[in-house]
Design an enzyme around this catalytic site. Structure first.
Site, mmCIF file in Angstrom:
data_model
loop_
_atom_site.group_PDB
_atom_site.id
_atom_site.type_symbol
_atom_site.label_atom_id
_atom_site.label_comp_id
_atom_site.label_asym_id
_atom_site.label_seq_id
_atom_site.Cartn_x
_atom_site.Cartn_y
_atom_site.Cartn_z
ATOM 1 N N ASP A 106 -57.221 17.533 -7.973
ATOM 2 C CA ASP A 106 -56.457 18.492 -7.178
ATOM 3 C C ASP A 106 -57.077 18.565 -5.782
ATOM 4 O O ASP A 106 -57.729 19.543 -5.408
ATOM 5 C CB ASP A 106 -56.459 19.865 -7.865
ATOM 6 C CG ASP A 106 -55.729 20.927 -7.048
ATOM 7 O OD1 ASP A 106 -54.913 20.554 -6.188
ATOM 8 O OD2 ASP A 106 -55.995 22.129 -7.271
ATOM 9 N N TRP A 138 -0.440 -3.676 3.841
ATOM 10 C CA TRP A 138 0.804 -2.909 3.904
ATOM 11 C C TRP A 138 1.997 -3.752 3.433
ATOM 12 O O TRP A 138 3.054 -3.217 3.127
ATOM 13 C CB TRP A 138 1.076 -2.461 5.342
ATOM 14 C CG TRP A 138 0.172 -1.349 5.810
ATOM 15 C CD1 TRP A 138 -0.750 -0.670 5.078
ATOM 16 C CD2 TRP A 138 0.127 -0.802 7.131
ATOM 17 N NE1 TRP A 138 -1.384 0.271 5.849
ATOM 18 C CE2 TRP A 138 -0.859 0.214 7.124
ATOM 19 C CE3 TRP A 138 0.804 -1.065 8.315
ATOM 20 C CZ2 TRP A 138 -1.171 0.968 8.258
ATOM 21 C CZ3 TRP A 138 0.492 -0.323 9.448
ATOM 22 C CH2 TRP A 138 -0.481 0.688 9.416
ATOM 23 N N GLN A 195 0.838 -1.196 0.000
ATOM 24 C CA GLN A 195 0.000 0.000 0.000
ATOM 25 C C GLN A 195 0.874 1.248 0.000
ATOM 26 O O GLN A 195 1.922 1.295 0.638
ATOM 27 C CB GLN A 195 -0.911 0.000 1.239
ATOM 28 C CG GLN A 195 -1.925 1.129 1.268
ATOM 29 C CD GLN A 195 -2.850 1.025 2.480
ATOM 30 O OE1 GLN A 195 -2.922 -0.020 3.109
ATOM 31 N NE2 GLN A 195 -3.537 2.104 2.789
ATOM 32 N N THR A 225 -50.104 21.765 -41.759
ATOM 33 C CA THR A 225 -50.082 23.133 -42.291
ATOM 34 C C THR A 225 -49.677 24.150 -41.234
ATOM 35 O O THR A 225 -49.492 25.322 -41.560
ATOM 36 C CB THR A 225 -51.481 23.518 -42.810
ATOM 37 O OG1 THR A 225 -52.412 23.469 -41.714
ATOM 38 C CG2 THR A 225 -51.929 22.579 -43.920
ATOM 39 N N HIS A 238 -8.505 -0.654 10.188
ATOM 40 C CA HIS A 238 -7.755 -1.150 9.024
ATOM 41 C C HIS A 238 -8.454 -2.373 8.434
ATOM 42 O O HIS A 238 -9.148 -3.118 9.141
ATOM 43 C CB HIS A 238 -6.340 -1.515 9.476
ATOM 44 C CG HIS A 238 -5.363 -1.749 8.371
ATOM 45 N ND1 HIS A 238 -5.186 -0.878 7.317
ATOM 46 C CD2 HIS A 238 -4.483 -2.772 8.173
ATOM 47 C CE1 HIS A 238 -4.239 -1.346 6.519
ATOM 48 N NE2 HIS A 238 -3.799 -2.499 7.014
ATOM 49 N N CYS A 266 -6.762 0.649 1.881
ATOM 50 C CA CYS A 266 -6.494 -0.710 2.370
ATOM 51 C C CYS A 266 -7.663 -1.633 2.077
ATOM 52 O O CYS A 266 -7.489 -2.840 1.857
ATOM 53 C CB CYS A 266 -6.188 -0.687 3.864
ATOM 54 S SG CYS A 266 -7.495 0.033 4.887
ATOM 55 N N ASP A 312 -52.630 18.563 -35.801
ATOM 56 C CA ASP A 312 -52.653 19.075 -37.181
ATOM 57 C C ASP A 312 -52.535 17.914 -38.176
ATOM 58 O O ASP A 312 -51.431 17.467 -38.504
ATOM 59 C CB ASP A 312 -51.490 20.064 -37.340
ATOM 60 C CG ASP A 312 -51.374 20.603 -38.749
ATOM 61 O OD1 ASP A 312 -52.322 20.427 -39.535
ATOM 62 O OD2 ASP A 312 -50.327 21.218 -39.056
ATOM 63 N N GLU A 372 -50.581 13.371 -6.666
ATOM 64 C CA GLU A 372 -51.916 13.526 -7.242
ATOM 65 C C GLU A 372 -51.916 13.187 -8.731
ATOM 66 O O GLU A 372 -52.953 12.804 -9.286
ATOM 67 C CB GLU A 372 -52.416 14.959 -7.033
ATOM 68 C CG GLU A 372 -52.751 15.286 -5.586
ATOM 69 C CD GLU A 372 -53.039 16.759 -5.355
ATOM 70 O OE1 GLU A 372 -53.781 17.078 -4.405
ATOM 71 O OE2 GLU A 372 -52.509 17.601 -6.111
ATOM 72 N N ASN A 385 -2.215 -8.373 5.784
ATOM 73 C CA ASN A 385 -2.191 -6.911 5.906
ATOM 74 C C ASN A 385 -1.710 -6.327 4.582
ATOM 75 O O ASN A 385 -0.584 -6.611 4.153
ATOM 76 C CB ASN A 385 -1.233 -6.527 7.044
ATOM 77 C CG ASN A 385 -1.188 -5.023 7.280
ATOM 78 O OD1 ASN A 385 -1.678 -4.233 6.473
ATOM 79 N ND2 ASN A 385 -0.577 -4.627 8.390
ATOM 80 N N GLU A 443 -60.320 19.713 -36.553
ATOM 81 C CA GLU A 443 -59.164 19.472 -35.692
ATOM 82 C C GLU A 443 -59.306 20.224 -34.365
ATOM 83 O O GLU A 443 -58.935 19.713 -33.303
ATOM 84 C CB GLU A 443 -57.886 19.891 -36.415
ATOM 85 C CG GLU A 443 -57.573 18.992 -37.620
ATOM 86 C CD GLU A 443 -56.581 19.630 -38.583
ATOM 87 O OE1 GLU A 443 -56.038 18.899 -39.438
ATOM 88 O OE2 GLU A 443 -56.365 20.859 -38.498
#
Length: 685
Positions: A602, A286, A99, A576, A260, A105, A572, A613, A284, A583
């Site tokens: 609501d 280390w 390490q 157009t 550790h 570790c 549409d 909601e 370990n 429509e």
């Protein structure tokens, strides 16, 4: 410009169905393809430099080194540092590395455990890489990250000061697999600094993609040594940690380091003076510093065992590895972790098979983040998962392990903020069996059959249960409502089981009946004609005035021009940019109906729909949609947790129209569009 996140999510789901992200076909981390990049570098005769994790101070990260040290860093390739660099020299071993300046570790201890499992090790560390053959300054490693395997590409420029590696280095100066693997994991975490401090379990999971179990050693089960013994002989990785001390990594008189992480590298039993002794071997990271008590390297206890056991076990070197008794192990360490791709080690019987299932999900504020059972009004909105358990051969054993893991949505590991998470399991009574969709709030008024012991601020919460055969609902949740996060729910069951989400990943639309004061077409036509042009049509601006002056109540802010342009585009038929009378009448009926639904649902009478909601409004509109779709709607159309009338109407119109588009263009399974068709559809809708 990258594609939108929704597109990427769809691609990821498709890739998962195709096997991407699996052990045999890992995903490409940050979309970097090792083979293509490697070949490109070889063809153009240059050394790879990783723009996604550049050899700069940004990759070191903040707070790890002093400014004067950062200024002295030189990123060097191994070929510059030593004469004959090797990726792996004489195999991958726990004794290869030490390490460095980084407090990782936990990661290095996990590597120590990894070195014992050849199949897993070769997958994580592709062995064909070399500084000799086809060298181009590019390497790659594989890790499991939150539900999928990823292949991580790096360059081989390593941070040095005065020609020495700052972080992990090798016991043999010209071996570099450990330093490169550490760099690849630092890239996954966002920087080297983001590897500072962690838990062994995190790295063990990222090395196996398996299930993880933690044992608190002050509450250790009586058969823990047997479990560890079986785990050591299966494809399991094990690690452990010591309690934190007064100062970080303080060395006690007995040689144990406080706060550790250690790897568990061996489990054995020896006869000492004709009495069996259970021993644990620890490492370990280390690379030095060992236990000084009974069964340590120089302990007289070794003189009480047979010469064969002494030869097989004892190694008198200060290499960081040592033996200790099971009793001393439980006294010296606070917890131990086992991570495995199978739970077979839990059973003495070898004929037991475990079935693994998992689902990825998400809690989203206002829609699917209902909080724990304390919040009775919103708990039911959490994601719900249905599981069916079959008969088990041994009904007395625990037969279901449930794991809930929070997913990281950020590249910076230290920016992840874990919530307190847990889960509850409810038995499904006969009257609810076969029910489609989410269970309602009243179902969860009953007491859960089982649950996690507590809600923990942790990466993972896991519990082991014994449940009767039958059907159950698992509800994962955060402790508090309205906390947004992603998660993975995993189950291991002793019998064949079925796990599916109760929120269906589809939708159905039933057009609601119009509810409009202008209930005859003549009145609507008369109104329409007041706003039309000479051709008896309205454009977006005229439609905006018509709706705002005749449809809205006083507390509404009004339809914006962009919203009205979108309405025109959706309705549409002649393309157009205008709406004719027919429509307009279709649009008016829908807007008036959705307005009525809006005000009816609501409940809080605020003039806005809360996101909770919104779910009721969708039901009132005759629409069954999944949690994932509801979450997207909340993110796209909500603002600060609410939807205005205008946003709600826009949402409902788009949902209805896009459903019609799919219905018309689909072959019953999907849609095929040529490029120009897709662009026309997406740009004017």
């Amino acid at each position: 410009m990258p594609p939108p996140g929704v597109c990427l999510n769809i691609l990821n789901e498709r890739h998962e169905k195709e096997g991407r992200g699996s052990v045999s076909n890992p995903d490409k981390f940050l979309d970097q393809d090792f083979k293509k990049l490697h070949q490109y570098c070889l063809m153009n005769e240059f050394r790879f430099i990783d723009g996604m994790f550049p050899p700069e101070c940004s990759s070191i990260g903040d707070g790890l080194l002093h400014q004067n040290e950062l200024a002295r860093i030189v990123w060097q390739r191994p070929r510059i540092m030593v004469k004959d660099p090797r990726f792996i020299l004489g195999g991958v071993s726990r004794f290869d590395f030490r390490q460095g300046r980084l407090g990782n570790c936990w990661f290095l201890a996990s590597i120590g455990a990894l070195t014992f499992q050849d199949d897993i090790k070769k997958h994580i560390i592709p062995q064909e890489q070399s500084f000799q053959k086809d060298y181009a300054g590019i390497f790659h490693f594989r890790f499991w990250r939150f539900g999928k395997w990823v292949d991580v590409v790096i360059d081989d420029k390593l941070p040095t000061i005065d020609g020495r590696l700052i972080f992990v280095d090798s016991q043999t100066p010209n071996e570099f697999w450990a330093a490169l693997m550490e760099k690849a994991y630092a890239k996954v975490c966002g920087s080297y600094a983001n590897m500072n401090a962690g838990s062994v379990s995190e790295a063990l999971m990222d090395f196996t993609g398996g299930i993880h179990m933690t044992f608190k050693l002050n509450e250790a089960p009586t058969d823990l040594w047997d479990i560890m013994f079986r785990a050591a002989r299966s494809k399991s990785l094990m690690g452990c940690g010591t309690p934190a001390g007064v100062s970080q990594e303080n060395i006690l008189p007995n040689g144990i380091v406080e706060g550790h992480a250690y790897a568990i590298t061996g489990i054995t039993q020896v006869m000492s003076n004709n009495c069996p002794v259970r021993l644990i071997r620890l490492f370990n990271p280390w690379g030095q510093g060992e236990w000084k008590g009974d069964w340590s390297d120089k302990s007289s206890k070794w003189q009480t065992v047979s010469p064969e056991d002494r030869t097989a076990c004892l190694s008198i070197r200060d290499d960081g590895e040592f033996w200790m008794s099971m009793e001393d192990f439980c006294k010296s360490y606070s917890d131990m972790d086992i991570c495995s791709t199978s739970l077979g080690f839990l059973n003495a019987s070898t004929d037991c098979q475990w079935t693994y299932k998992f689902h990825g999900g998400r809690w989203v504020t206002g829609t699917t983040a209902g909080g724990c059972l304390n919040h009775t009004g919103s708990f039911w909105t959490n994601p719900q998962y249905h599981i069916k358990l079959e008969e088990c051969a041994n009904d007395n054993d625990k037969n279901l392990l449930v794991s809930l893991m929070q997913k990281s949505d950020k590249r910076n590991r230290h920016l992840d903020s874990n919530f307190n998470i847990g889960f509850s399991i409810f038995s499904v009574p006969p009257e609810y069996k076969g029910r489609v969709g989410k269970f309602p709030a009243e179902f969860f008024m009953r007491k859960p059959e089982a649950s996690s012991k507590s809600f923990l601020n942790a990466r993972e919460v896991m519990e082991f249960f014994r449940l009767d055969p039958g059907e159950y609902i698992i509800v994962p949740s955060t402790f508090n409502p309205n906390e947004t996060a992603s998660f993975i729910l995993s189950t291991f069951s002793k019998t064949d089981s079925h796990l599916d989400e109760k929120s269906i990943d589809s939708w159905t639309i039933t057009k609601p009946s119009p509810t409009d004061k202008l209930n005859d077409n003549n009145s609507k036509v008369t109104l329409f004609q007041k706003y039309t042009d000479q051709y008896e049509e309205v454009d977006a601006e005229q439609l905006q005035r018509l709706l705002n002056e005749n449809l809205l109540q006083g507390n509404s802010s009004g339809f914006g021009l962009d919203t009205c342009r979108s309405m025109v585009a959706l309705m549409d038929l002649s393309v157009t940019g205008h709406l004719n009378r027919h429509e307009f009448l279709r649009l008016w009926d829908r807007v008036a109906t959705y307005r009525e639904i809006f005000y009816r649902t609501d409940i809080s009478r605020t003039g806005d729909l809360s996101l909770s909601e919104l779910r009721n409004a969708m039901i009132a509109a005759g629409m069954q949609i999944s949690d994932s779709m509801l979450n997207l709607m909340a993110l796209r159309y909500g603002s600060k947790g609410n939807l205005t009338l205008e946003s709600f109407v826009s949402l409902m119109l788009r949902l209805e129209c896009m459903s019609k588009v799919f219905e018309k263009l689909s072959d019953g399974k999907g849609i095929y569009l040529q490029a120009h068709e897709w662009m026309h559809l997406s740009m004017y809708s």
